[in-house]
Scaffold this active site. Structure first.
Site, mmCIF file in Angstrom:
data_model
loop_
_atom_site.group_PDB
_atom_site.id
_atom_site.type_symbol
_atom_site.label_atom_id
_atom_site.label_comp_id
_atom_site.label_asym_id
_atom_site.label_seq_id
_atom_site.Cartn_x
_atom_site.Cartn_y
_atom_site.Cartn_z
ATOM 1 N N THR A 73 19.238 58.265 88.857
ATOM 2 C CA THR A 73 20.090 57.230 90.119
ATOM 3 C C THR A 73 19.663 58.128 91.511
ATOM 4 O O THR A 73 18.855 57.612 91.947
ATOM 5 C CB THR A 73 20.622 56.847 89.939
ATOM 6 O OG1 THR A 73 21.361 55.494 88.578
ATOM 7 C CG2 THR A 73 21.402 55.793 91.603
ATOM 8 N N ALA A 191 18.888 62.604 81.406
ATOM 9 C CA ALA A 191 19.303 63.369 79.873
ATOM 10 C C ALA A 191 19.621 63.022 78.904
ATOM 11 O O ALA A 191 18.858 62.209 78.255
ATOM 12 C CB ALA A 191 19.825 65.122 80.278
ATOM 13 N N HIS A 192 20.827 61.603 79.185
ATOM 14 C CA HIS A 192 21.117 61.018 79.043
ATOM 15 C C HIS A 192 20.436 59.974 77.925
ATOM 16 O O HIS A 192 20.679 59.300 76.534
ATOM 17 C CB HIS A 192 22.820 60.386 79.016
ATOM 18 C CG HIS A 192 22.463 59.205 79.904
ATOM 19 N ND1 HIS A 192 22.645 58.080 79.752
ATOM 20 C CD2 HIS A 192 21.755 59.373 81.063
ATOM 21 C CE1 HIS A 192 22.410 56.815 80.950
ATOM 22 N NE2 HIS A 192 22.374 57.922 81.518
ATOM 23 N N CYS A 312 22.892 49.217 82.777
ATOM 24 C CA CYS A 312 23.513 49.006 83.391
ATOM 25 C C CYS A 312 24.008 47.996 84.866
ATOM 26 O O CYS A 312 25.302 47.889 85.334
ATOM 27 C CB CYS A 312 22.609 50.069 84.889
ATOM 28 S SG CYS A 312 21.989 51.743 83.889
HETATM 29 N N1 PLP Z 1 15.720 54.182 85.322
HETATM 30 C C1 PLP Z 1 15.491 53.592 84.698
HETATM 31 C C2 PLP Z 1 14.368 53.078 84.295
HETATM 32 C C3 PLP Z 1 17.176 53.825 83.881
HETATM 33 O O1 PLP Z 1 16.556 52.510 82.596
HETATM 34 C C4 PLP Z 1 18.198 53.934 84.580
HETATM 35 C C5 PLP Z 1 19.291 53.957 83.149
HETATM 36 O O2 PLP Z 1 19.692 53.271 82.816
HETATM 37 C C6 PLP Z 1 17.762 54.500 85.663
HETATM 38 C C7 PLP Z 1 16.919 55.225 85.781
HETATM 39 C C8 PLP Z 1 19.412 55.539 86.524
HETATM 40 O O3 PLP Z 1 19.069 56.712 84.990
HETATM 41 P P1 PLP Z 1 21.094 57.093 85.500
HETATM 42 O O4 PLP Z 1 22.189 56.875 84.295
HETATM 43 O O5 PLP Z 1 20.942 58.900 84.730
HETATM 44 O O6 PLP Z 1 21.776 57.345 86.066
#
Ligand code: PLP
Length: 375
Positions: A73, A191-192, A312
């Site tokens: 993000t 990473a996750h 999310c």
């Molecule tokens: N971009 C995509 C395509 C995602 O699927 C996600 C999380 O689900 C993110 C960005 C955000 O990543 P983070 O969880 O590391 O903030």
């Protein structure tokens, strides 16, 4: 007898491999701030630089192009907000960390098969070209797994002098991603999503992008991302990248076989993106008449963890912007569930899902929501 539990939500977050946990633990026991010049600091810095090399090898970029961040993000926010772009064209299926990072985005439509409409993008670029233009298209979609033709996007954008950002968060570690060969100007990773820890990611960016920090303070990451490094998580990200690099081909074959096994059993359901290139680990299933949240709850009762669209945004019951952008009827969008597999998934897990899914759809779904408000 203990209830069997099956985790099929790797696109929300993937479990860490034992080697990654060991690496994380060892790094967490290391004393020292990587910005300190003494021996302890240098040892901590060494862990960061090893991780940088491991990540650079996985995605074929230069180590100096990597900026470690606190998440995918953050990487997406930084490139959209802090690189001086005046016009930003974003695909209409981007993750919220792109979609909500600015309120002046021009959305690029996708076709009904989920692939970006390159003809529409060309018209948009023609009518609004400038030296400060960015086109941002994700590598693979988190809800459907559909893979975008990034090389074609780059070719087109370059004709109009635009830079290209690619959110590769869901593709890294699942399919080969080559930052240099693709020719994109920046890329985000997390990473996750590939067996590393939560709360750490990276922005990969070419030197000629005039990037400024989103988080201001100390001079970490070449003055582009302030804040003391999360040494243990960055080291574990590196380990996850190394393991992904070593196993990507065999895992691809294994997961695609599981995907075929799964999808051949779901004869009465609609599989989103069945006829286009997709991640080997993602299946988005529409079962007309069955509410997504009801299905997720019923499967959870049967011990199977899946998600209703993007994790999310779980908790918010609203039609997926990804499926609606593909022209799928709003009611059907609310009938979709997403399965996503990974390194720990076995054929028995898939069979567990298939039998729970079959049982669920033979019974009236109201039974599963007894005592709860029907959504
Ligand atoms: N971009 C995509 C395509 C995602 O699927 C996600 C999380 O689900 C993110 C960005 C955000 O990543 P983070 O969880 O590391 O903030």
């Amino acid at each position: 007898m203990e209830k069997r539990l099956t985790y099929l939500d790797y696109n929300a977050t993937s479990p860490m491999r034992p080697e990654v946990i060991s690496c994380w633990q060892a790094a967490a026991a290391t004393i020292g701030n990587p910005s300190s010049v003494h021996t302890f600091g240098r040892d901590a810095k060494q862990l960061i630089e090893t991780a940088r090399l491991q990540l650079a090898k996985l995605i074929n970029c230069q180590t100096h192009e990597i900026i470690f961040t606190g998440s995918g993000t953050e990487a997406n926010n930084q490139i959209l907000r802090r690189a001086g772009f005046a016009n930003v064209f974003a695909s209409s299926i981007e993750h919220d960390s792109i979609r909500l990072a600015r309120d002046d985005l021009t959305l690029i439509p996708v076709q009904t098969n989920g692939i970006i409409d390159l003809g529409a993008l060309e018209q948009q670029l023609k009518s609004s070209v400038g030296p400060k233009t960015l086109v941002t298209v994700m590598f693979a979609n988190n809800e459907t797994g559909i893979i975008q033709p990034i090389a074609d996007v780059v070719k087109l954008a370059k004709q109009y002098g635009a830079a290209v950002h690619c959110d590769a968060v869901q593709a890294i570690g699942k399919i080969p991603v080559d930052f240099t060969a693709l020719g994109v100007d920046s890329m985000s990773i997390s990473a996750h999503k590939f067996g590393g820890p939560q709360g750490v990611g990276a922005l990969i960016v070419k030197a000629d992008i005039a990037l400024k920090p989103l988080i201001i303070g100390g001079g970490q990451e070449r003055n582009l991302r302030a804040g003391t490094h999360n040494v243990a998580s960055i080291a574990a990200l590196g380990k996850a990248a190394e393991l992904a690099h070593n196993t990507i081909a065999s895992e691809y074959t294994r997961l695609i076989n599981l995907q075929q096994h799964l999808e051949s059993a779901l004869l009465t359901a609609q599989i989103i993106g069945k006829d286009v290139e997709r991640l080997p680990n993602t299946t988005n299933i529409i079962m007309p008449g069955a509410q997504s949240s009801t299905q997720v709850m019923a499967l959870d009762l049967a011990g199977v963890a899946v998600s209703a669209g993007a994790a999310c945004s779980s908790g918010k019951v609203k039609a997926s912007h990804v499926l609606t952008a593909m022209g799928i009827d709003k009611d059907l969008c609310n009938n979709s569930i997403r399965l996503s597999t990974g390194w720990q998934t076995t054929k028995d897990d898939i069979d567990h899902f298939i039998s729970a899914w079959a049982a669920m759809h033979k019974q009236p779904l109201e039974l599963k929501t007894k005592g709860k408000k029907k959504v």
